[in-house]
Design a protein around this motif. Structure first.
Motif, short mmCIF file in Angstrom:
data_model
loop_
_atom_site.label_atom_id
_atom_site.label_comp_id
_atom_site.label_asym_id
_atom_site.label_seq_id
_atom_site.Cartn_x
_atom_site.Cartn_y
_atom_site.Cartn_z
N LEU A 200 129.26 -71.40 -37.93
CA LEU A 200 129.55 -70.99 -36.56
C LEU A 200 130.88 -70.24 -36.52
N THR A 201 130.93 -69.18 -35.73
CA THR A 201 132.18 -68.47 -35.47
C THR A 201 132.54 -68.66 -34.00
N GLN A 202 133.65 -68.08 -33.57
CA GLN A 202 134.14 -68.27 -32.21
C GLN A 202 133.08 -68.00 -31.16
N GLY A 203 132.89 -68.95 -30.24
CA GLY A 203 131.94 -68.81 -29.14
C GLY A 203 130.53 -69.25 -29.46
N GLU A 204 130.26 -69.64 -30.73
CA GLU A 204 128.91 -70.05 -31.11
C GLU A 204 128.78 -71.57 -31.09
N SER A 205 127.54 -72.03 -30.83
CA SER A 205 127.27 -73.46 -30.74
C SER A 205 125.96 -73.78 -31.44
N VAL A 206 125.82 -75.02 -31.84
CA VAL A 206 124.57 -75.49 -32.44
C VAL A 206 124.30 -76.91 -31.96
N ARG A 207 123.01 -77.24 -31.80
CA ARG A 207 122.65 -78.56 -31.27
C ARG A 207 121.39 -79.06 -31.97
#
Length: 300
Positions: A200-207
């Motif tokens: 993940l880089t800035q502003g990215e999300s994972v769920r």
């Protein structure tokens, strides 16, 4: 590169670790073994732990002492014990010599680690980390926390559902039941679970939850809303939303099976329970009843 575990011994010999700190890491018998090695070295000066010369000096001095007629014979097992301790020191440090910090319902707390990294815990969350954290930047998390990591050697957040590895960044981790979410606010993080590994880089999300995987991007926020007194969600099933609601208001929420997988996008305030309930239920056309101060019932 010199093994990090060797640095503990050279730090102690150079005076950067006190006897008391070393005693925390080893048994009394093993500490005496280290003392015997120190006695062999006599008054030799050990250079800074970042220099490979430290252990070259030790080896040379041991060789000199070994070739000279010894005043006192040191058993070979002493050196074997010391060598084993060097290998296992880091493992003992994390798993047996740890600090624990946890928060209660409706509270948050910020702690500063020995490497100057900061961790802010959300309600009903817990972290576990080593006494000598600067040597082993690994922290165990239950619940939710926001991390502001100082640059340096690898920093790892472990949870029951996955790990997050970084060098220096800002990110939020949520881990409870079967729900695992990571949001990167600055820098880059590596998220590892049994299902997959994601960068993940800035502003990215994972769920990850209930066997599913989702990721999305939103670079508008600098930190999670819960740090400002408001919990936000993006298409999150109601059973997880209600779990977070319970953490903030110390209540039990009951709802039928048909409601638990309805997804909610929005937020609720931490300041007023009634307003928070309305923020969740009205958009989804759900009804709620306060059956007692500690119990709420939701229905369609």
């Amino acid at each position: 590169m010199k093994n990090e575990n060797e640095q503990y011994l050279s730090d102690w010999l150079a005076g950067k670790l006190s006897d008391d700190q070393l005693r925390e890491l080893v048994s009394e018998t093993d500490f005496l073994a280290y003392q015997q090695i120190k006695n062999i070295l006599g008054n030799s000066t050990v250079v800074a732990p970042d220099s490979a010369a430290s252990f070259d000096t030790i080896k040379k001095k041991l060789a000199e002492k070994k070739s000279a007629p010894p005043k006192k014979v040191i058993p070979l097992w002493t050196y074997a014990v010391a060598a084993c301790l060097i290998v296992t020191l880091g493992w003992y440090q994390f798993y047996f010599l740890s600090n624990e910090v946890q928060t209660l319902v409706g509270t948050s707390k910020t702690i500063t680690l020995k490497d100057n990294s900061k961790v802010t815990l959300n309600a009903k969350s817990k972290v576990l980390y080593a006494n000598l954290f600067q040597y082993n930047r690994t922290i165990q998390l239950e619940g939710e926390a926001f991390f502001e990591v100082e640059k340096g050697r690898s920093f790892t957040v472990k949870t029951d559902l996955g790990e997050v590895k970084v060098l220096g960044t800002k990110f939020n981790v949520t881990s409870f039941d079967d729900y695992f979410e990571v949001v990167c606010y600055e820098g880059k993080v590596r998220v590892e679970t049994k299902q997959r590994t994601t960068i993940l880089t800035q502003g990215e999300s994972v769920r990850f939850y209930n066997g599913s995987f989702e990721n999305w991007a939103d670079a508008t926020l600098q930190q999670p809303l819960w740090m400002d007194g408001e919990t936000a969600f993006k298409k999150v099933p109601m059973k997880y939303v209600m779990s977070k609601f319970e953490d903030q208001f110390d209540v039990e929420v009951a709802f039928p099976k048909s409601v638990e997988n309805i997804t909610f996008t929005g937020s609720f305030t931490h300041k007023n329970r009634e307003t928070a309930l309305q923020s969740i239920c009205i958009p989804l056309q759900l009804k709620y009843t306060n059956s007692s101060d500690k119990k709420i019932e939701i229905s369609e």
